[in-house]
Design an enzyme around this catalytic site. Structure first.
Site, short mmCIF file in Angstrom:
data_model
loop_
_atom_site.label_atom_id
_atom_site.label_comp_id
_atom_site.label_asym_id
_atom_site.label_seq_id
_atom_site.Cartn_x
_atom_site.Cartn_y
_atom_site.Cartn_z
CE LYS A 132 15.88 -1.03 -20.24
NZ LYS A 132 16.75 0.16 -20.99
NE ARG A 159 14.12 -4.35 -27.88
CZ ARG A 159 14.42 -3.78 -26.61
NH1 ARG A 159 15.64 -3.08 -26.45
NH2 ARG A 159 13.49 -3.77 -25.68
C1 LIG Z 1 16.60 1.32 -21.14
C2 LIG Z 1 17.50 2.42 -21.18
C3 LIG Z 1 17.57 3.55 -20.53
C4 LIG Z 1 16.50 4.11 -19.83
O1 LIG Z 1 16.50 5.57 -19.39
P1 LIG Z 1 15.29 5.75 -18.26
O2 LIG Z 1 15.89 7.10 -17.67
O3 LIG Z 1 15.43 4.86 -17.03
O4 LIG Z 1 13.97 6.01 -18.85
C5 LIG Z 1 18.74 4.46 -20.93
N1 LIG Z 1 19.73 4.09 -21.66
C6 LIG Z 1 19.86 2.92 -22.13
C7 LIG Z 1 20.94 2.32 -22.73
C8 LIG Z 1 18.83 2.15 -21.90
O5 LIG Z 1 18.74 0.76 -22.53
#
Ligand SMILES: *Cc1c(COP(=O)(O)O)cnc(C)c1O
Length: 404
Positions: free
Chosen positions: A232, A380
């Site tokens: 991200k 968003r």
């Molecule tokens: C994007 C996100 C994830 C993603 O988890 P992955 O195992 O990488 O798919 C998990 N928790 C939060 C709060 C997120 O925003």
């Protein structure tokens, strides 16, 4: 909207862009003239990554082959890259290891936290309850449910603001999202961590929507364990490995539920019995995904000479400006901001409630303004201060007004 309003906001955007000290950083990324407001889902590509990936594949793998595990530093990449992420989240070196997905790291951290809490206590009592952010990103909730079942705990969903009232002598661990992925609300990490500690429990913070966008202060606030993704705001690329933070003084007590050979004190001893390595390495599991990991390492070069405080200041200015443009352009009552107006409660995105959000976002994307839609009714817009500018922010609000 009136023409004069739009002219004056466009002029304001130009002035803000001209004064923006981070504006030159945009050149460190591969971008075009679409307005990319989805870096909170998948960060843009840093320019240095393709050549580095090519080198890793052709030379390190193609020519050096197995020698690269030592000669190219592959084996120690998880700790080395963890130390590059550390300053961005306020951690001293030696406490972060990179690897696996956020989901897997939530599992390691949460079970590890419960095991610490259930160690023979100096005072009598049982800790058989996990509190989970009731508004959490779903995967954290699913994993917490399984972790609770495995550790003999009850799982209790609690709104983050209610944690100080809900946490108690039976609480083992509390799993919280630092910034809510849907609303963009930032929770009070220092105060909530202190409240959990006052009850004798452990915190696990998920930093997916805060790391790389705002100061976290893991060490300063005494956070116990934390996890986060790197694709991200850290721009590591699709599926780039996540990270796990275990505070230094807790590392010797961190009993990972996934004790793979990579976290063994003597990984090449090939011993039948497990003995956990000291330090952050204890958070490793199996062979790291080297191609993604080294792409991430190259992506982190964009942070050279950038401070997270400067990034935060710009993030707040961008989101303030977007909210101002939306208020000026979008017809009254068509969208409703759900992201807090207060800076102390805002992450790096603006979420707008809109009854037909799915269709509106599809049209916006067709016009080259890329945000995303979260069911059932949320638009968003993520603001990555390293590459988003003010003129395009004004353009996005104007396009939104046209499409609603
Ligand atoms: C994007 C996100 C994830 C993603 O988890 P992955 O195992 O990488 O798919 C998990 N928790 C939060 C709060 C997120 O925003």
């Amino acid at each position: 909207m009136s023409e004069s309003t739009s002219l004056s906001l466009a002029a304001k955007a130009a002035a803000l862009d001209a004064a923006d000290e981070l504006a030159p950083l945009r050149d460190r990324f591969t971008l075009d003239d679409t307005v990319y407001l989805d870096g909170n889902s998948l960060g843009a590509l840093p320019r240095g990554v393709p050549a580095r990936v090519e080198d890793v594949v052709r030379r390190e793998w193609g020519e050096l082959r197995i020698r690269s595990w030592t000669e190219s530093g592959w084996w120690t990449a998880p700790e080395r890259i963890g130390d590059r992420i550390a300053p961005l989240v306020g951690a001293a070196p030696g406490q972060i290891v990179v690897g696996d997905s956020t989901s897997v790291n939530v599992f390691k951290a949460l079970v590890g936290a419960v095991r610490m809490a259930q160690e023979p206590l100096p005072a009598p009592g049982v800790r058989d309850e996990i509190l989970v952010d009731a508004t959490t990103f779903p995967t954290d909730g699913y994993i917490a449910e399984s972790a609770a079942r495995m550790t003999g705990c009850a799982l209790r969903p609690v709104a983050p603001a209610d944690v100080p009232r809900a946490v108690g002598p039976r609480t083992a661990a509390v799993l919280l999202n630092h910034v809510d992925y849907r609303t963009g609300r930032m929770h009070d990490l220092p105060a909530l961590t202190a409240a959990v500690h006052a009850a004798g429990a452990y915190t696990v913070w998920d930093l997916c929507h805060s790391a790389g966008a705002l100061p976290v202060g893991l060490d300063a606030h005494g956070v116990d364990l934390a996890v986060g993704c790197t694709y991200k705001f850290l721009n590591g690329g699709p599926g780039s490995p996540a990270y796990l933070y275990v505070r230094r003084d807790l590392q010797s007590r961190f009993d990972s539920p996934l004790p793979g050979w990579n976290s063994h004190t003597e990984p090449f001893g090939m011993r039948p019995d497990y003995e956990a390595a000291p330090g952050a390495v204890r958070g490793r599991v199996g062979t790291p995904d080297i191609l993604s990991m080294l792409a991430l390492e190259a992506a982190l070069d964009v942070w050279d000479d950038v401070t997270i405080d400067a990034v935060r200041a710009k993030s707040l200015a961008l989101t303030d400006f977007f909210l101002e443009c939306v208020a000026a352009y979008v017809p009254e009552g068509r969208v409703e901001p759900v992201t807090p107006a207060a800076h102390a409660e805002r992450g790096s995105q603006v979420a707008l409630r809109c009854p037909d959000a799915g269709e509106v976002m599809a049209r916006l994307i067709g016009k080259g303004v890329i945000g995303d839609y979260r069911a059932p009714d949320t638009l968003r817009f993520g603001f990555t201060p390293l590459y988003v500018g003010y003129a395009e922010t004004e353009r996005a609000a104007r396009a939104l007004a046209d499409e609603v």
